[in-house]
Design an enzyme around this catalytic site. Structure first.
Site, PDB file in Angstrom:
ATOM      1  N   HIS A   1      37.418  -9.596 -34.137  1.00  0.00           N
ATOM      2  CA  HIS A   1      37.056  -8.228 -34.553  1.00  0.00           C
ATOM      3  C   HIS A   1      36.810  -8.174 -36.070  1.00  0.00           C
ATOM      4  O   HIS A   1      37.457  -7.432 -36.810  1.00  0.00           O
ATOM      5  CB  HIS A   1      38.150  -7.237 -34.159  1.00  0.00           C
ATOM      6  CG  HIS A   1      37.625  -5.842 -33.972  1.00  0.00           C
ATOM      7  ND1 HIS A   1      38.118  -4.979 -33.039  1.00  0.00           N
ATOM      8  CD2 HIS A   1      36.638  -5.161 -34.616  1.00  0.00           C
ATOM      9  CE1 HIS A   1      37.463  -3.822 -33.093  1.00  0.00           C
ATOM     10  NE2 HIS A   1      36.561  -3.916 -34.054  1.00  0.00           N
TER      11      HIS A   1
ATOM     12  N   ARG B   1      32.314  -2.392 -28.549  1.00  0.00           N
ATOM     13  CA  ARG B   1      33.621  -2.148 -27.929  1.00  0.00           C
ATOM     14  C   ARG B   1      33.802  -3.121 -26.777  1.00  0.00           C
ATOM     15  O   ARG B   1      32.893  -3.298 -25.951  1.00  0.00           O
ATOM     16  CB  ARG B   1      33.711  -0.707 -27.408  1.00  0.00           C
ATOM     17  CG  ARG B   1      33.748   0.352 -28.502  1.00  0.00           C
ATOM     18  CD  ARG B   1      35.072   0.338 -29.244  1.00  0.00           C
ATOM     19  NE  ARG B   1      35.179   1.392 -30.232  1.00  0.00           N
ATOM     20  CZ  ARG B   1      34.837   1.263 -31.517  1.00  0.00           C
ATOM     21  NH1 ARG B   1      34.342   0.117 -31.944  1.00  0.00           N
ATOM     22  NH2 ARG B   1      34.979   2.275 -32.353  1.00  0.00           N
TER      23      ARG B   1
ATOM     24  N   GLU C   1      43.070  -6.474 -27.346  1.00  0.00           N
ATOM     25  CA  GLU C   1      43.044  -7.165 -28.635  1.00  0.00           C
ATOM     26  C   GLU C   1      44.449  -7.269 -29.217  1.00  0.00           C
ATOM     27  O   GLU C   1      45.132  -6.245 -29.340  1.00  0.00           O
ATOM     28  CB  GLU C   1      42.115  -6.434 -29.606  1.00  0.00           C
ATOM     29  CG  GLU C   1      40.661  -6.469 -29.153  1.00  0.00           C
ATOM     30  CD  GLU C   1      39.692  -5.901 -30.183  1.00  0.00           C
ATOM     31  OE1 GLU C   1      40.160  -5.363 -31.220  1.00  0.00           O
ATOM     32  OE2 GLU C   1      38.478  -5.982 -29.962  1.00  0.00           O
TER      33      GLU C   1
END
Length: 632
Positions: free
Chosen positions: A368, A320, A349
């Site tokens: 990601h 995270r 993000e």
């Protein structure tokens, strides 16, 4: 896993069974759960008309049916389509983001599947009242407005992945909608991506690739470092962390790990040593992050943390983004403390295009991609489809992330004890010293009630919630408490002590014992060496009544400072003045002692969290022998 026993005062515990069975006219079936020392029959109320998961696409309610089901196959055969139950329609399942075909095929065998992608919030709200289930990834926001627009029809929301930040859990629970996720299918993909970043960072693969594509040939600039013999610290030894450790061992690395819940025997089995947080970060050449984002881990890697690391340490994060203070990481990269970083996740993000961290020459970044393999995507699709179909059938789900509906009369009676149980769990885990994995917890209930009239599953679930949630991304409720505890190697046993008091109150007191651990606050240890804290409900408010062998009496509200001191005049004033000078408001104060002028524990409730300097001043008071700050 959980065990249960009951004892009378001065007698040995004996096994017991709880049968929490409502009227047969309200039942469809009961599920039999086996624990180590107890059998609990749980009345399944989900399919009753007007209650949880009651829609006629499943069954028409059948009365006078009460069976103990011994296996999942028996359960499904008895509950899907009994001979005298008529299935009248198929449920509608809305899939709002792309899902693997294998998952869609499974959904189509059970219901009508509507794949409508890229819906605006208004379009989603317009559609949802016609749907019984909704499956999303991370892009769809399932807000309170969505649940309101569903008008009670939406029964389950499935999140195809782990994180549930985009689902309003409170609203889901209020509207009787179960939320399930898919936490296991992307484990290997995330671990492989972590190893890919580790190796490519060590050998400057991304930078060298960019250099060559720019027409350069810079062999001397991109000299890397070897992995063999280097120490890798795995911060978070759950599913992904342990898989990263296995693969790093295969690369010849020495692997250590920090995780307050990881069983030492599981770590030893793959050649990993469990250590404290500070030891892990101060001795590692590489640090790989696999911890959840919780209040206790938010920006845990900051200026102070980086200052404790070896010079030229290298950091990988596929967990995270919020666990790293990104500005502090840039400073650590610039001053040479951190040689390189490889990041797949970010606080925001996508990150800003002008992000100094993303643009840093010693940082390798990916957007990601941890779960982005064909195999993982198909696995997530199947896992979430199975969870949603099971929920629509009325099955208890091990991946449920919000609380199930509880009968109002039970919730009303247990409400203050539920709060007490969770807060005792939170206190217990904070008293455990870093590096000590919690594996064994015992809960002792004192009550005047007959065991058959007192079901403690909800209280046990809340104690589990209090212990696990502060340092985990798990969401604990009555449905998944025992499953999650077992997955984390946490064994919770229960003992009931019958006492001579009024049976008007369901519980007299609750004691939580944590065995085989070290304590941040030695006074919380009993003579037998385990952490022990007691609590009870007074006037409807949870109170802490004992810490170790010291009796106290403090309301469990706000935050708490515990001080062990020499029992002498003026101590309350001295500590109170220190807090007052720093504008920390004291809400209550209680002193418990074993004998006059010996040792005492001062329990101080505070509204704000004192800063480090304030706590340091308290510790410098000569008569204060130890202290600990606890968040409630």
């Amino acid at each position: 896993m959980a065990t249960s026993s009951i004892s009378r005062v001065a007698k040995n515990p004996t096994n017991f069974s709880i049968r929490n069975v409502e009227s047969q006219k309200k039942s469809i079936f009961s599920r039999h759960l086996s624990f180590s020392n107890s059998s609990i029959s749980l009345q399944k109320l989900s399919l009753v008309k007007g209650s949880y998961f009651s829609r006629n696409f499943h069954t028409t309610p059948v009365f006078n049916v009460l069976e103990t089901v011994e296996s999942k196959s028996d359960l499904l055969s008895r509950t899907q389509y009994p001979d005298n139950v008529v299935r009248t329609e198929r449920p509608t399942i809305l899939v709002s983001e792309k899902l693997g075909e294998a998952g869609l095929d499974l959904l189509r065998t059970f219901g009508n599947v509507d794949c409508s992608y890229n819906l605006s919030p208004e379009e989603l709200c317009a559609k949802i009242s016609l749907c019984d289930a909704l499956i999303v990834r991370s892009g769809t926001k399932v807000t309170r407005q969505v649940f309101e627009a569903a008008k009670g029809r939406l029964k389950v929301v499935g999140r195809a992945g782990v994180g549930i930040d985009n689902v309003d859990l409170q609203a889901a629970t209020e509207f009787g909608c179960l939320v399930v996720n898919a936490p296991t299918a992307n484990t290997i993909a995330a671990a492989e991506h972590g190893i890919a970043l580790l190796a490519s960072m060590a050998r400057n693969v991304a930078q060298a690739d960019a250099s060559m594509k720019a027409g350069k040939w810079q062999r001397n600039k991109y000299v890397g470092v070897s992995l063999v013999g280097k120490t890798l610290a795995v911060m978070g030894f759950g599913k992904v962390g342990s898989e990263v450790a296995r693969r790093a061992k295969g690369l010849g690395m020495h692997v250590i790990a920090h995780d307050p819940y990881a069983p030492a025997d599981r770590a030893r089995a793959i050649g990993v040593e469990l250590v404290s947080f500070d030891q892990a970060i101060s001795t590692a050449d590489f640090i790989s992050l696999h911890m959840p984002l919780t209040p206790s881990t938010n920006r845990v890697f900051n200026d102070e943390t980086f200052s404790k690391m070896k010079k030229d340490v290298r950091i990988i994060n596929v967990a995270r983004g919020g666990v790293i203070d990104e500005d502090a990481l840039v400073r650590a990269l610039d001053n040479g403390t951190v040689a390189q970083a490889a990041l797949d996740v970010f606080t925001e993000e996508p990150p800003p295009k002008d992000s100094k961290l993303v643009q840093h020459e010693n940082v390798t970044v990916t957007p990601h991609l941890g779960a982005s393999t064909k195999e993982a995507q198909e696995g997530v699709a199947v896992e979430i489809a199975e969870a949603v179909v099971g929920a629509l059938r009325g099955e208890l789900s091990a991946t449920a992330v919000n609380a199930p509906m509880v009968p109002p009369e039970v919730l009303s009676e247990l409400a203050p004890y539920v709060t007490l149980a969770e807060k005792l769990g939170r206190l217990a885990v904070q008293l455990v010293a870093g590096g000590s994995g919690i594996q064994s917890v015992k809960v002792v209930y004192e009550s005047a009630r007959d065991p058959a009239n007192l079901d403690t599953r909800l209280l046990r679930a809340m104690i589990t919630k209090g212990i696990i949630e502060p340092i985990s991304d798990s969401h604990i409720n009555l449905v998944n408490a025992d499953f999650t505890a077992k997955q984390k190697g946490l064994r919770i046993s229960e003992e009931r002590v019958l006492v001579d008091s009024s049976s008007e109150n369901p519980i007299d007191s609750i004691q939580v014992q944590v065995s085989n651990v070290e304590s941040k606050f030695a006074s919380a240890l009993t003579e037998n060496g385990y952490i022990s804290i007691d609590g009870r409900v007074k006037y409807g408010i949870p109170h802490l009544t004992r810490v170790g062998s010291f009796e106290v009496d403090v309301s469990l509200d706000g935050n708490l400072i515990l001080c062990r001191q020499v029992d002498q005049p003026g101590m309350i004033g001295r500590v109170g003045n220190i807090l007052g000078e720093r504008n920390v408001n004291v809400s209550f104060m209680s002193v418990g002692r074993t004998a006059k002028r010996t040792k005492a524990i001062m329990a101080i409730g505070v509204d704000e969290e004192p800063d480090k300097d304030t706590l340091k001043k308290i510790g410098e008071v000569p008569a204060v022998e130890e202290f600990v700050f606890l968040e409630l």
